[in-house]
Design an enzyme around this catalytic site. Structure first.
Site, mmCIF file in Angstrom:
data_model
loop_
_atom_site.group_PDB
_atom_site.id
_atom_site.type_symbol
_atom_site.label_atom_id
_atom_site.label_comp_id
_atom_site.label_asym_id
_atom_site.label_seq_id
_atom_site.Cartn_x
_atom_site.Cartn_y
_atom_site.Cartn_z
ATOM 1 N N ASP A 258 -11.832 -29.386 -34.237
ATOM 2 C CA ASP A 258 -12.013 -29.293 -32.786
ATOM 3 C C ASP A 258 -10.817 -28.642 -32.084
ATOM 4 O OD1 ASP A 258 -14.379 -30.635 -33.154
ATOM 5 O OD2 ASP A 258 -13.924 -32.298 -31.802
ATOM 6 N N GLY B 80 2.602 -36.877 -35.237
ATOM 7 C CA GLY B 80 3.280 -35.729 -35.830
ATOM 8 C C GLY B 80 3.468 -34.600 -34.827
ATOM 9 N N LYS C 293 -24.304 -43.011 -34.220
ATOM 10 C CA LYS C 293 -25.533 -43.038 -35.038
ATOM 11 C C LYS C 293 -25.903 -44.470 -35.417
ATOM 12 C CE LYS C 293 -25.315 -39.197 -34.109
ATOM 13 N NZ LYS C 293 -24.224 -38.599 -33.327
ATOM 14 N N GLY D 101 -18.173 -32.855 -21.784
ATOM 15 C CA GLY D 101 -17.527 -31.998 -22.771
ATOM 16 C C GLY D 101 -16.209 -32.585 -23.245
ATOM 17 N N ARG D 102 -15.610 -31.920 -24.224
ATOM 18 C CA ARG D 102 -14.338 -32.370 -24.779
ATOM 19 C C ARG D 102 -13.343 -31.214 -24.770
ATOM 20 N NH1 ARG D 102 -14.460 -37.134 -27.567
ATOM 21 N NH2 ARG D 102 -12.908 -36.474 -29.097
ATOM 22 N N HIS E 82 -46.037 -32.991 -51.545
ATOM 23 C CA HIS E 82 -46.999 -33.500 -50.577
ATOM 24 C C HIS E 82 -47.184 -35.001 -50.797
ATOM 25 C CE1 HIS E 82 -50.569 -33.767 -48.055
ATOM 26 N NE2 HIS E 82 -51.112 -34.505 -49.022
ATOM 27 N N ALA F 263 -25.846 -33.758 -19.149
ATOM 28 C CA ALA F 263 -27.020 -33.858 -20.043
ATOM 29 C C ALA F 263 -26.785 -33.040 -21.304
ATOM 30 C CB ALA F 263 -28.274 -33.375 -19.322
HETATM 31 P P1 FAD Z 1 -10.907 -35.612 -34.718
HETATM 32 O O1 FAD Z 1 -12.042 -36.252 -35.401
HETATM 33 O O2 FAD Z 1 -10.791 -35.727 -33.248
HETATM 34 O O3 FAD Z 1 -9.594 -36.168 -35.405
HETATM 35 C C1 FAD Z 1 -8.330 -35.802 -34.993
HETATM 36 C C2 FAD Z 1 -7.375 -36.870 -35.475
HETATM 37 O O4 FAD Z 1 -6.052 -36.412 -35.280
HETATM 38 C C3 FAD Z 1 -7.490 -38.175 -34.696
HETATM 39 O O5 FAD Z 1 -7.608 -39.239 -35.605
HETATM 40 C C4 FAD Z 1 -6.187 -38.258 -33.904
HETATM 41 O O6 FAD Z 1 -5.712 -39.589 -33.745
HETATM 42 C C5 FAD Z 1 -5.253 -37.472 -34.812
HETATM 43 N N1 FAD Z 1 -4.116 -36.876 -34.123
HETATM 44 C C6 FAD Z 1 -4.150 -36.076 -33.025
HETATM 45 N N2 FAD Z 1 -2.905 -35.666 -32.712
HETATM 46 C C7 FAD Z 1 -2.075 -36.243 -33.632
HETATM 47 C C8 FAD Z 1 -0.685 -36.196 -33.835
HETATM 48 N N3 FAD Z 1 0.114 -35.484 -33.040
HETATM 49 N N4 FAD Z 1 -0.171 -36.926 -34.848
HETATM 50 C C9 FAD Z 1 -0.976 -37.669 -35.655
HETATM 51 N N5 FAD Z 1 -2.294 -37.731 -35.518
HETATM 52 C C10 FAD Z 1 -2.843 -37.017 -34.525
HETATM 53 N N6 FAD Z 1 -20.119 -34.151 -34.475
HETATM 54 C C11 FAD Z 1 -21.083 -33.930 -35.382
HETATM 55 O O7 FAD Z 1 -20.989 -32.967 -36.146
HETATM 56 N N7 FAD Z 1 -22.168 -34.756 -35.468
HETATM 57 C C12 FAD Z 1 -22.315 -35.827 -34.655
HETATM 58 O O8 FAD Z 1 -23.300 -36.542 -34.762
HETATM 59 C C13 FAD Z 1 -21.313 -36.084 -33.691
HETATM 60 N N8 FAD Z 1 -21.413 -37.133 -32.866
HETATM 61 C C14 FAD Z 1 -20.419 -37.389 -31.966
HETATM 62 C C15 FAD Z 1 -20.557 -38.468 -31.114
HETATM 63 C C16 FAD Z 1 -19.584 -38.740 -30.178
HETATM 64 C C17 FAD Z 1 -19.744 -39.923 -29.259
HETATM 65 C C18 FAD Z 1 -18.419 -37.924 -30.121
HETATM 66 C C19 FAD Z 1 -17.328 -38.223 -29.143
HETATM 67 C C20 FAD Z 1 -18.272 -36.832 -30.972
HETATM 68 C C21 FAD Z 1 -19.275 -36.554 -31.895
HETATM 69 N N9 FAD Z 1 -19.203 -35.456 -32.738
HETATM 70 C C22 FAD Z 1 -20.200 -35.207 -33.635
HETATM 71 C C23 FAD Z 1 -18.054 -34.541 -32.715
HETATM 72 C C24 FAD Z 1 -17.088 -34.885 -33.873
HETATM 73 O O9 FAD Z 1 -16.680 -36.223 -33.743
HETATM 74 C C25 FAD Z 1 -15.894 -33.953 -33.842
HETATM 75 O O10 FAD Z 1 -16.333 -32.607 -33.881
HETATM 76 C C26 FAD Z 1 -14.983 -34.202 -35.045
HETATM 77 O O11 FAD Z 1 -14.545 -35.531 -35.084
HETATM 78 C C27 FAD Z 1 -13.778 -33.265 -34.993
HETATM 79 O O12 FAD Z 1 -13.017 -33.462 -36.133
HETATM 80 P P2 FAD Z 1 -11.461 -33.115 -36.149
HETATM 81 O O13 FAD Z 1 -10.968 -33.526 -37.488
HETATM 82 O O14 FAD Z 1 -11.232 -31.753 -35.695
HETATM 83 O O15 FAD Z 1 -10.833 -34.055 -35.013
HETATM 84 P P1 NAD Z 2 -21.637 -31.053 -24.080
HETATM 85 O O1 NAD Z 2 -20.872 -29.795 -23.919
HETATM 86 O O2 NAD Z 2 -22.640 -31.166 -25.156
HETATM 87 O O3 NAD Z 2 -22.412 -31.395 -22.725
HETATM 88 C C1 NAD Z 2 -21.760 -31.547 -21.507
HETATM 89 C C2 NAD Z 2 -22.792 -31.378 -20.403
HETATM 90 O O4 NAD Z 2 -22.179 -31.744 -19.189
HETATM 91 C C3 NAD Z 2 -23.264 -29.926 -20.244
HETATM 92 O O5 NAD Z 2 -24.661 -29.906 -20.137
HETATM 93 C C4 NAD Z 2 -22.576 -29.479 -18.962
HETATM 94 O O6 NAD Z 2 -23.323 -28.509 -18.262
HETATM 95 C C5 NAD Z 2 -22.499 -30.781 -18.200
HETATM 96 N N1 NAD Z 2 -21.444 -30.826 -17.192
HETATM 97 C C6 NAD Z 2 -20.201 -30.331 -17.252
HETATM 98 N N2 NAD Z 2 -19.509 -30.631 -16.131
HETATM 99 C C7 NAD Z 2 -20.348 -31.359 -15.348
HETATM 100 C C8 NAD Z 2 -20.229 -31.973 -14.080
HETATM 101 N N3 NAD Z 2 -19.098 -31.910 -13.392
HETATM 102 N N4 NAD Z 2 -21.296 -32.642 -13.579
HETATM 103 C C9 NAD Z 2 -22.461 -32.723 -14.277
HETATM 104 N N5 NAD Z 2 -22.631 -32.146 -15.485
HETATM 105 C C10 NAD Z 2 -21.588 -31.485 -16.023
HETATM 106 O O7 NAD Z 2 -20.505 -32.182 -24.188
HETATM 107 P P2 NAD Z 2 -20.601 -33.698 -24.593
HETATM 108 O O8 NAD Z 2 -22.000 -34.182 -24.555
HETATM 109 O O9 NAD Z 2 -19.550 -34.372 -23.798
HETATM 110 O O10 NAD Z 2 -20.139 -33.640 -26.100
HETATM 111 C C11 NAD Z 2 -18.813 -33.189 -26.430
HETATM 112 C C12 NAD Z 2 -18.768 -32.525 -27.761
HETATM 113 O O11 NAD Z 2 -18.989 -33.463 -28.800
HETATM 114 C C13 NAD Z 2 -19.792 -31.434 -27.888
HETATM 115 O O12 NAD Z 2 -19.118 -30.223 -28.076
HETATM 116 C C14 NAD Z 2 -20.588 -31.760 -29.087
HETATM 117 O O13 NAD Z 2 -20.655 -30.683 -29.961
HETATM 118 C C15 NAD Z 2 -19.869 -32.919 -29.757
HETATM 119 N N6 NAD Z 2 -20.900 -33.905 -30.115
HETATM 120 C C16 NAD Z 2 -21.790 -33.554 -31.076
HETATM 121 C C17 NAD Z 2 -22.812 -34.419 -31.395
HETATM 122 C C18 NAD Z 2 -23.788 -34.019 -32.449
HETATM 123 O O14 NAD Z 2 -23.515 -33.082 -33.175
HETATM 124 N N7 NAD Z 2 -24.926 -34.690 -32.571
HETATM 125 C C19 NAD Z 2 -22.942 -35.633 -30.732
HETATM 126 C C20 NAD Z 2 -22.037 -35.937 -29.741
HETATM 127 C C21 NAD Z 2 -21.005 -35.055 -29.445
#
Ligand code: FAD
Ligand code: NAD
Length: 482
Positions: free
Chosen positions: A322, A122, A58, A281-282, A454, A189
Site C-alpha cells: 500500500d 523502523g 471477512k 479511502g486510505r 457438473h 460507498a
Molecule cells: P499493511 O497491511 O498496512 O501493513 C503495514 C505494516 O507496517 C503495519 O503492520 C504497520 O504497523 C507497519 N509499520 C508501518 N510503519 C512502520 C514503521 N515505521 N516501523 C515498523 N512497522 C511499521 N485487501 C484485500 O486484498 N482484500 C480484502 O478483503 C481487504 N479487506 C480490507 C478490509 C479493511 C477493513 C481494510 C482496512 C483493508 C482491507 N484490504 C483488503 C486492504 C489490505 O488490508 C491492504 O491492502 C494490505 O494490508 C496492505 O498490505 P501492506 O503490507 O502494504 O500494509
Molecule cells: P474506496 O476508495 O474503496 O472508497 C471510498 C469511497 O468514498 C469512494 O466511493 C469515494 O468516492 C467516497 N468518498 C471519498 N470522499 C468522500 C466524501 N468526502 N464524502 C462521501 N464520499 C466520499 O476506499 P475504502 O472503502 O475506504 O477502502 C480503502 C482501501 O482498502 C481501498 O483502496 C480498497 O482497495 C481496500 N479494501 C479492499 C477490500 C477488498 O479488496 N475487498 C476491502 C476493504 C478495503
C-alpha cells in the site's frame, strides 16, 4: 556481527511478511521490524490485513451472512429455527480468535524460516542503515545490504466528520461495535462502506451510505455496478449518491448520536445516526519512515516512488504494498514483496499489474479483472461479450443463491480474453479461474473447450465463454458484437 543483516524489512503486513519470508527462503539473513501492538501491548505481525482489514472484516461478513441465512433463508430449505438472535460479543470474540490464529501463524512462519522479528518503529536513516525505536523509547541501529519498506496505509480523515473512535469511527472502529447500532451512517460507498455496511445491515442496523460521487462504484463495469446497486438496495442498504458531507455534530450525554449535514441534488440535508463510519479511502503510511536526507522520492500523495520492480530511486532501497502506487490490495502487496525478494536473488520475477483481481466481499460478491466494456470502448478496441445469469445455473438454484451474472469479454479479432466481471455467489473464486486463463493468454474458445464439473457454479464461467460465440446451451444466445 549483531545488528547486521542482508535484508531489513520495515512492516509485517502482507507485503512485508511475504518479502521477509521469501528473502529468508532464498538464504538472506533477514529481519522484519513491526510496530503494531495489540490492546494488551503484544507485538503482532500481519499488518492491517490480518489485524483490522481483510481477515476480521471477512470473519464478520461470514458470521453475519450465517445469521441472515438462519433468520431469513433456512425456512426456504424447510429448516425451522424459531426466533434467531445475535450475540455480538461472541461474534467479535470469534473474529478475534481468527485474527490471533493468523497473526500467531505469521510469528510461527518467521520462526520456522529464521526471520528475526523486531518490535519497534523502523526508520531508514541512511543507505543501508535502519534505526529502530523500541516501545520503551530505546533506539538501535541495524545495518542492511538491502532495505524493503512495506509500511502500508492508514484511513483518510475528513474534516467534516472527525473520528472520535466512539460515535464516529473508521474501519477499525466499525469492526468493534459491541452492539448493533439502530441507525448506522456510512460516508463513502466504496469497498469498506459496502462490506461493513452489509455486516451491520444483516445484523439489523438501518444503514444509510452517503457517497459524494454521482456514480456508483465507478471502477466497476457499468452493467455489473447497476446490478449491484439493485441488489444492495433490495438488501436494505440506502445508498445516497451525490451526497457531499459538510459537517457533523455529536450529541452530548450518555447515549450519543451524530447529526450529519450534507448537500445533495435537492439541497441541504440532515440525518441522525447512532454511529457513523468514515471510509473514504486510505493513504500511504510513509511519514517518518525514511529520513529526508536519504533522498527516497515520494509522489504528491505520499506514495514512495518505485519502478515496475519496486525499486526506489535510491540503490538498495525497495518499497512494496500500500505504500507504493497501484491498488491497495493485500494480494498485490504480497506479489510485490515476493518479487523484490526474488530479484535480490537475481531472479527475473515480475508482477503482472494488468491482472490484479478485485473483489468486494458482499453477498453476492462483486469481482472483476482486466478491462471492462467502457474502457475498451474508450480505447477503440473491438470486443465480444458473453454473459450468463446465475438464475439458470443448477448449483446456484440448488443453493437458493441465484442473484447475479458473469460477463466475459474477449478481443473480437484474436478471441484473447480481455476481462471478466462477475456479481454472484463465490465470485472471487470463480473469477480466479479466469485470472489463471488470462495469465496463460487464453482465448474465450480455450475456456469454452475446457470441461467443467457438473453441477458447479463454475459452469457459469463455462457458459459465459460459450455465450461469447453464441454457443451457450442453457440460455437463448444473443451474440453481441461491438
Ligand atoms: P499493511 O497491511 O498496512 O501493513 C503495514 C505494516 O507496517 C503495519 O503492520 C504497520 O504497523 C507497519 N509499520 C508501518 N510503519 C512502520 C514503521 N515505521 N516501523 C515498523 N512497522 C511499521 N485487501 C484485500 O486484498 N482484500 C480484502 O478483503 C481487504 N479487506 C480490507 C478490509 C479493511 C477493513 C481494510 C482496512 C483493508 C482491507 N484490504 C483488503 C486492504 C489490505 O488490508 C491492504 O491492502 C494490505 O494490508 C496492505 O498490505 P501492506 O503490507 O502494504 O500494509
Ligand atoms: P474506496 O476508495 O474503496 O472508497 C471510498 C469511497 O468514498 C469512494 O466511493 C469515494 O468516492 C467516497 N468518498 C471519498 N470522499 C468522500 C466524501 N468526502 N464524502 C462521501 N464520499 C466520499 O476506499 P475504502 O472503502 O475506504 O477502502 C480503502 C482501501 O482498502 C481501498 O483502496 C480498497 O482497495 C481496500 N479494501 C479492499 C477490500 C477488498 O479488496 N475487498 C476491502 C476493504 C478495503
Amino acid at each position: 556481527m549483531a545488528n547486521q543483516y542482508d535484508v531489513v524489512v520495515i512492516g509485517s503486513g502482507p507485503a512485508g511478511y511475504h518479502a521477509a519470508i521469501r528473502c529468508a527462503q532464498l538464504g538472506f539473513n533477514t529481519a522484519c521490524i513491526e510496530k503494531w501492538l495489540t490492546k494488551d501491548d503484544k507485538t503482532v505481525y500481519g499488518g492491517t490485513c490480518l489485524n483490522v482489514g481483510c481477515i476480521p472484516s471477512k470473519a464478520l461478513l461470514d458470521s453475519s451472512h450465517k445469521f441472515l441465512e438462519a433468520q431469513a433463508h433456512f425456512a426456504d430449505h424447510g429448516i425451522k429455527t424459531g426466533k434467531v438472535s445475535v450475540d455480538v460479543p461472541t461474534m467479535l470474540k470469534r473474529k478475534e480468535k481468527v485474527v490471533s490464529q493468523l497473526t500467531g501463524g505469521v510469528a510461527g512462519l518467521f520462526k520456522g524460516n529464521k526471520v528475526e522479528g523486531i518490535a519497534g518503529t523502523g526508520k531508514v536513516v541512511a543507505k543501508g542503515k535502519v534505526e529502530v525505536t523500541g516501545h520503551d523509547g530505546k533506539t538501535d541501529t541495524l545495518e542492511a545490504r538491502h532495505i524493503i519498506i512495506a509500511a502500508g496505509s492508514v484511513p483518510i480523515d475528513i474534516p467534516p466528520a472527525p473520528v472520535d473512535n466512539e460515535t464516529i469511527v473508521d474501519s477499525t472502529g466499525a469492526l468493534e461495535f459491541t452492539e448493533v447500532p439502530k441507525k448506522l451512517g456510512i460516508i463513502g460507498a466504496g469497498v469498506i462502506g459496502l462490506e461493513l455496511g452489509s455486516v451491520w445491515a444483516r445484523l439489523g442496523a438501518e444503514v444509510t451510505v452517503l457517497e459524494a460521487l454521482d456514480d456508483f462504484l465507478p471502477a466497476v463495469d457499468r452493467q455489473i455496478a447497476k446490478e449491484a446497486m439493485k441488489i444492495f438496495t433490495k438488501q436494505g442498504l440506502t445508498i445516497k449518491l451525490g451526497s457531499k458531507v459538510s459537517g457533523s455534530k455529536v450529541s452530548k450525554g450518555n447515549k450519543k448520536s451524530v447529526t450529519v449535514e450534507y448537500t445533495d441534488s435537492e439541497g441541504e440535508q440532515k440525518a441522525q445516526f447512532d454511529k457513523l463510519i468514515v471510509c473514504v479511502g486510505r493513504k500511504p503510511a510513509t511519514e517518518n519512515v525514511v529520513d529526508a536526507s536519504v533522498g527516497v522520492e515520494l509522489d504528491e500523495r505520499g506514495f514512495i516512488k518505485v519502478d515496475d520492480h519496486c525499486a526506489t530511486n535510491v540503490e538498495g532501497i525497495y518499497a512494496a504494498g500500500d505504500a507504493v502506487r497501484g491498488p491497495m490490495l493485500a494480494h498485490k502487496g504480497m506479489e510485490e514483496g515476493v518479487m523484490v525478494a526474488e530479484r535480490l536473488a537475481d531472479k527475473k520475477t515480475q508482477v503482472n499489474y494488468d491482472l490484479v483481481p478485485s473483489v468486494i466481499y458482499t453477498h453476492p460478491e462483486v469481482a472483476w479483472v482486466g478491462k471492462n466494456e467502457e474502457e475498451l470502448k474508450e480505447a477503440g478496441i473491438d470486443y465480444n461479450v458473453g454473459s450468463f445469469p446465475f438464475a439458470v445455473n443448477g448449483r446456484a438454484l440448488a443453493a437458493n443463491d441465484t442473484d447475479g451474472m458473469i460477463k466475459l469479454i474477449a478481443d473480437a479479432k484474436t478471441d484473447r480474453i480481455l476481462g471478466c466481471h462477475i456479481i454472484g455467489p463465490s465470485a472471487a473464486d470463480l473469477l480466479q479461474q479466469v485470472v489463471i486463463a488470462m495469465e496463460f493468454s487464453s482465448s474465450a474458445e480455450d475456456l469454452a473447450l475446457t470441461m467443467f464439473s457438473h453441477p458447479a457454479l463454475s459452469e457459469a464461467v463455462h457458459e459465459s465463454a460459450l455465450a461469447l460465440h453464441g454457443h451457450a446451451i442453457h440460455i437463448a444466445n444473443r451474440k453481441r458484437r461491438k
